[in-house]
Design a protein around this motif. Structure first.
Motif, PDB file in Angstrom:
ATOM      1  N   THR A 161       5.587  -0.246 -17.447  1.00  0.00           N
ATOM      2  CA  THR A 161       4.993   0.933 -16.461  1.00  0.00           C
ATOM      3  C   THR A 161       6.301   1.832 -16.668  1.00  0.00           C
ATOM      4  OG1 THR A 161       4.155  -0.680 -15.180  1.00  0.00           O
ATOM      5  CG2 THR A 161       4.934   1.229 -13.723  1.00  0.00           C
ATOM      6  N   ALA A 162       7.258   1.995 -17.038  1.00  0.00           N
ATOM      7  CA  ALA A 162       8.696   2.905 -16.431  1.00  0.00           C
ATOM      8  C   ALA A 162       8.198   3.552 -18.284  1.00  0.00           C
ATOM      9  CB  ALA A 162       9.555   1.906 -16.965  1.00  0.00           C
ATOM     10  N   LEU A 163       8.459   3.486 -19.637  1.00  0.00           N
ATOM     11  CA  LEU A 163       8.122   3.451 -20.309  1.00  0.00           C
ATOM     12  C   LEU A 163       6.751   4.721 -20.366  1.00  0.00           C
ATOM     13  CD1 LEU A 163       8.688   1.113 -23.132  1.00  0.00           C
ATOM     14  CD2 LEU A 163      10.276   3.561 -22.680  1.00  0.00           C
ATOM     15  N   ALA A 164       5.972   4.304 -19.184  1.00  0.00           N
ATOM     16  CA  ALA A 164       4.720   5.487 -19.233  1.00  0.00           C
ATOM     17  C   ALA A 164       4.929   6.856 -19.223  1.00  0.00           C
ATOM     18  CB  ALA A 164       3.466   4.791 -18.213  1.00  0.00           C
ATOM     19  N   GLY A 165       6.269   6.725 -18.710  1.00  0.00           N
ATOM     20  CA  GLY A 165       6.788   9.297 -18.206  1.00  0.00           C
ATOM     21  C   GLY A 165       7.571   8.692 -19.092  1.00  0.00           C
ATOM     22  N   THR A 166       6.897   8.664 -20.250  1.00  0.00           N
ATOM     23  CA  THR A 166       8.331   9.017 -21.429  1.00  0.00           C
ATOM     24  C   THR A 166       6.794   9.464 -22.072  1.00  0.00           C
ATOM     25  OG1 THR A 166       8.720   7.373 -22.994  1.00  0.00           O
ATOM     26  CG2 THR A 166       9.376   7.968 -21.027  1.00  0.00           C
ATOM     27  N   ILE A 167       5.767   9.155 -22.657  1.00  0.00           N
ATOM     28  CA  ILE A 167       4.804   9.365 -23.392  1.00  0.00           C
ATOM     29  C   ILE A 167       3.607  10.173 -22.880  1.00  0.00           C
ATOM     30  CG2 ILE A 167       3.042   8.433 -25.095  1.00  0.00           C
ATOM     31  CD1 ILE A 167       5.027   6.016 -24.407  1.00  0.00           C
ATOM     32  N   LYS A 204       1.233  -1.424   0.059  1.00  0.00           N
ATOM     33  CA  LYS A 204       0.292   0.052   0.175  1.00  0.00           C
ATOM     34  C   LYS A 204       1.155   1.262  -0.061  1.00  0.00           C
ATOM     35  CE  LYS A 204      -3.823   2.200   2.302  1.00  0.00           C
ATOM     36  NZ  LYS A 204      -5.109   2.117   3.098  1.00  0.00           N
ATOM     37  N   ASN A 205       2.169   1.429   1.103  1.00  0.00           N
ATOM     38  CA  ASN A 205       3.166   2.163   0.747  1.00  0.00           C
ATOM     39  C   ASN A 205       3.331   2.456  -0.295  1.00  0.00           C
ATOM     40  OD1 ASN A 205       2.166   3.029   3.494  1.00  0.00           O
ATOM     41  ND2 ASN A 205       3.457   1.857   4.906  1.00  0.00           N
ATOM     42  N   ALA A 206       3.844   1.372  -1.188  1.00  0.00           N
ATOM     43  CA  ALA A 206       4.388   1.444  -2.183  1.00  0.00           C
ATOM     44  C   ALA A 206       3.748   1.840  -3.402  1.00  0.00           C
ATOM     45  CB  ALA A 206       5.062  -0.069  -2.397  1.00  0.00           C
ATOM     46  N   LEU A 207       2.820   1.435  -3.153  1.00  0.00           N
ATOM     47  CA  LEU A 207       1.454   2.259  -4.643  1.00  0.00           C
ATOM     48  C   LEU A 207       1.331   3.477  -4.337  1.00  0.00           C
ATOM     49  CD1 LEU A 207      -0.190   1.356  -6.829  1.00  0.00           C
ATOM     50  CD2 LEU A 207      -2.072   0.726  -4.739  1.00  0.00           C
ATOM     51  N   VAL A 208       1.603   4.189  -2.911  1.00  0.00           N
ATOM     52  CA  VAL A 208       1.307   5.482  -2.854  1.00  0.00           C
ATOM     53  C   VAL A 208       1.729   6.423  -2.767  1.00  0.00           C
ATOM     54  CG1 VAL A 208       0.776   7.471  -1.047  1.00  0.00           C
ATOM     55  CG2 VAL A 208      -0.236   5.377  -1.354  1.00  0.00           C
ATOM     56  N   LEU A 210      11.355   5.725 -11.675  1.00  0.00           N
ATOM     57  CA  LEU A 210      11.202   4.418 -11.433  1.00  0.00           C
ATOM     58  C   LEU A 210      12.072   3.632 -10.347  1.00  0.00           C
ATOM     59  CD1 LEU A 210      14.355   5.429 -15.229  1.00  0.00           C
ATOM     60  CD2 LEU A 210      11.633   4.402 -15.084  1.00  0.00           C
ATOM     61  N   ILE A 211      12.505   4.504  -9.920  1.00  0.00           N
ATOM     62  CA  ILE A 211      12.694   3.646  -8.934  1.00  0.00           C
ATOM     63  C   ILE A 211      11.333   3.110  -8.237  1.00  0.00           C
ATOM     64  CG2 ILE A 211      13.753   4.300  -6.116  1.00  0.00           C
ATOM     65  CD1 ILE A 211      15.544   6.257  -7.556  1.00  0.00           C
ATOM     66  N   MET A 212      10.330   3.983  -7.897  1.00  0.00           N
ATOM     67  CA  MET A 212       9.265   3.442  -7.052  1.00  0.00           C
ATOM     68  C   MET A 212       8.536   3.131  -7.549  1.00  0.00           C
ATOM     69  SD  MET A 212       8.866   6.012  -4.427  1.00  0.00           S
ATOM     70  CE  MET A 212      10.982   5.759  -4.545  1.00  0.00           C
ATOM     71  N   ALA A 213       8.185   2.606  -9.272  1.00  0.00           N
ATOM     72  CA  ALA A 213       7.900   1.932  -9.783  1.00  0.00           C
ATOM     73  C   ALA A 213       8.272   0.187 -10.531  1.00  0.00           C
ATOM     74  CB  ALA A 213       7.905   2.304 -11.586  1.00  0.00           C
ATOM     75  N   VAL A 214      10.048   0.663  -9.823  1.00  0.00           N
ATOM     76  CA  VAL A 214      10.708  -1.120  -9.651  1.00  0.00           C
ATOM     77  C   VAL A 214      10.421  -1.342  -8.337  1.00  0.00           C
ATOM     78  CG1 VAL A 214      12.996  -1.789  -9.122  1.00  0.00           C
ATOM     79  CG2 VAL A 214      12.325  -0.462 -11.598  1.00  0.00           C
ATOM     80  N   ASP A 215      10.226  -0.630  -7.422  1.00  0.00           N
ATOM     81  CA  ASP A 215      10.459  -0.369  -6.056  1.00  0.00           C
ATOM     82  C   ASP A 215       8.561  -1.530  -6.086  1.00  0.00           C
ATOM     83  OD1 ASP A 215       9.907  -0.995  -3.066  1.00  0.00           O
ATOM     84  OD2 ASP A 215       8.592   0.861  -3.363  1.00  0.00           O
ATOM     85  N   LEU A 216       7.859  -1.044  -6.463  1.00  0.00           N
ATOM     86  CA  LEU A 216       5.609  -1.138  -6.262  1.00  0.00           C
ATOM     87  C   LEU A 216       6.487  -2.905  -7.477  1.00  0.00           C
ATOM     88  CD1 LEU A 216       3.057  -1.388  -5.638  1.00  0.00           C
ATOM     89  CD2 LEU A 216       2.849   0.087  -7.514  1.00  0.00           C
ATOM     90  N   ALA A 217       7.240  -2.507  -8.497  1.00  0.00           N
ATOM     91  CA  ALA A 217       6.944  -4.469  -9.172  1.00  0.00           C
ATOM     92  C   ALA A 217       7.628  -5.297  -8.937  1.00  0.00           C
ATOM     93  CB  ALA A 217       7.899  -3.626  -9.910  1.00  0.00           C
ATOM     94  N   ILE A 218       8.448  -4.649  -7.534  1.00  0.00           N
ATOM     95  CA  ILE A 218       9.212  -6.014  -6.537  1.00  0.00           C
ATOM     96  C   ILE A 218       8.452  -6.492  -6.069  1.00  0.00           C
ATOM     97  CG2 ILE A 218      11.718  -6.438  -5.268  1.00  0.00           C
ATOM     98  CD1 ILE A 218      13.146  -4.695  -6.968  1.00  0.00           C
ATOM     99  N   TYR A 221       4.712   5.254  -5.346  1.00  0.00           N
ATOM    100  CA  TYR A 221       4.359   5.269  -7.219  1.00  0.00           C
ATOM    101  C   TYR A 221       3.178   6.102  -8.356  1.00  0.00           C
ATOM    102  CZ  TYR A 221       2.831   3.517 -11.552  1.00  0.00           C
ATOM    103  OH  TYR A 221       2.305   3.125 -12.691  1.00  0.00           O
ATOM    104  N   ARG A 222       2.231   6.281  -7.243  1.00  0.00           N
ATOM    105  CA  ARG A 222       1.079   6.793  -7.819  1.00  0.00           C
ATOM    106  C   ARG A 222       1.345   8.487  -7.782  1.00  0.00           C
ATOM    107  NH1 ARG A 222      -4.705   5.601  -5.046  1.00  0.00           N
ATOM    108  NH2 ARG A 222      -5.166   6.875  -7.411  1.00  0.00           N
ATOM    109  N   VAL A 223       1.659   8.540  -6.598  1.00  0.00           N
ATOM    110  CA  VAL A 223       2.229  10.284  -6.695  1.00  0.00           C
ATOM    111  C   VAL A 223       3.574  10.498  -7.664  1.00  0.00           C
ATOM    112  CG1 VAL A 223       3.401  12.202  -4.830  1.00  0.00           C
ATOM    113  CG2 VAL A 223       1.746  10.223  -3.973  1.00  0.00           C
ATOM    114  N   LEU A 224       4.369   9.857  -8.043  1.00  0.00           N
ATOM    115  CA  LEU A 224       5.392  10.114  -8.500  1.00  0.00           C
ATOM    116  C   LEU A 224       4.808   9.743 -10.122  1.00  0.00           C
ATOM    117  CD1 LEU A 224       8.384  11.140  -7.967  1.00  0.00           C
ATOM    118  CD2 LEU A 224       7.066  10.227  -6.307  1.00  0.00           C
ATOM    119  N   ALA A 225       4.117   8.941 -10.000  1.00  0.00           N
ATOM    120  CA  ALA A 225       3.367   9.100 -11.524  1.00  0.00           C
ATOM    121  C   ALA A 225       2.712  10.503 -12.068  1.00  0.00           C
ATOM    122  CB  ALA A 225       2.356   8.169 -12.327  1.00  0.00           C
ATOM    123  N   TRP A 226       1.760  10.503 -11.220  1.00  0.00           N
ATOM    124  CA  TRP A 226       1.380  11.542 -11.807  1.00  0.00           C
ATOM    125  C   TRP A 226       2.005  13.105 -11.373  1.00  0.00           C
ATOM    126  CZ3 TRP A 226      -3.259  13.698 -12.940  1.00  0.00           C
ATOM    127  CH2 TRP A 226      -4.976  12.628 -13.145  1.00  0.00           C
TER     128      TRP A 226
END
Length: 114
Positions: free
Chosen positions: A87-93, A17-21, A67-75, A23-28
């Motif tokens: 998911t990593a590429l999503a931050g470039t488009i 849950k913490n990793a998801l939060v 990227l760090i947050m996405a990989v943390d959640l992915a693991i 990740y979500r903040v950094l995605a936005w």
């Protein structure tokens, strides 16, 4: 061959849950800075205005943290490699980070009952 999508997660629900939060903040944040980068490029190459020269550098660093947050959640949730890369590429488009963030959030919440 093992199906990694049904593999047992490596982390507790609370840590997921913490990793998801995070990740979500950094995605936005990454998505917003990417949109600002598009504006900066239009101003720079379309109108020869260099008012937002700092945006590419900030977006680059924000993307790195994303990227760090996405990989943390992915693991923690044991995503397969293809899902991690997408998911990593999503931050470039532009706009894609918002779409992928929504999809990944739905998946993780359903998987962990968060």
């Amino acid at each position: 061959m093992t199906d990694t999508s049904t593999s047992k997660p490596t982390a507790s629900t609370a840590s997921v849950k913490n990793a998801l939060v995070r990740y979500r903040v950094l995605a936005w944040v990454t998505g917003l800075w990417l949109l600002l980068l598009v504006v900066e490029l239009i101003l720079k190459y379309g109108f020869d205005v260099d008012a937002l020269d700092f945006v590419p550098i900030v977006h680059g660093w924000v993307y790195f943290v994303y990227l760090i947050m996405a990989v943390d959640l992915a693991i923690k949730v044991r995503w397969p490699a293809g899902k991690i890369v997408w998911t990593a590429l999503a931050g470039t488009i532009p706009f894609l980070s918002f779409v992928i963030e929504h999809q990944r959030t739905r998946e993780v919440k359903a998987q962990f009952g968060i």
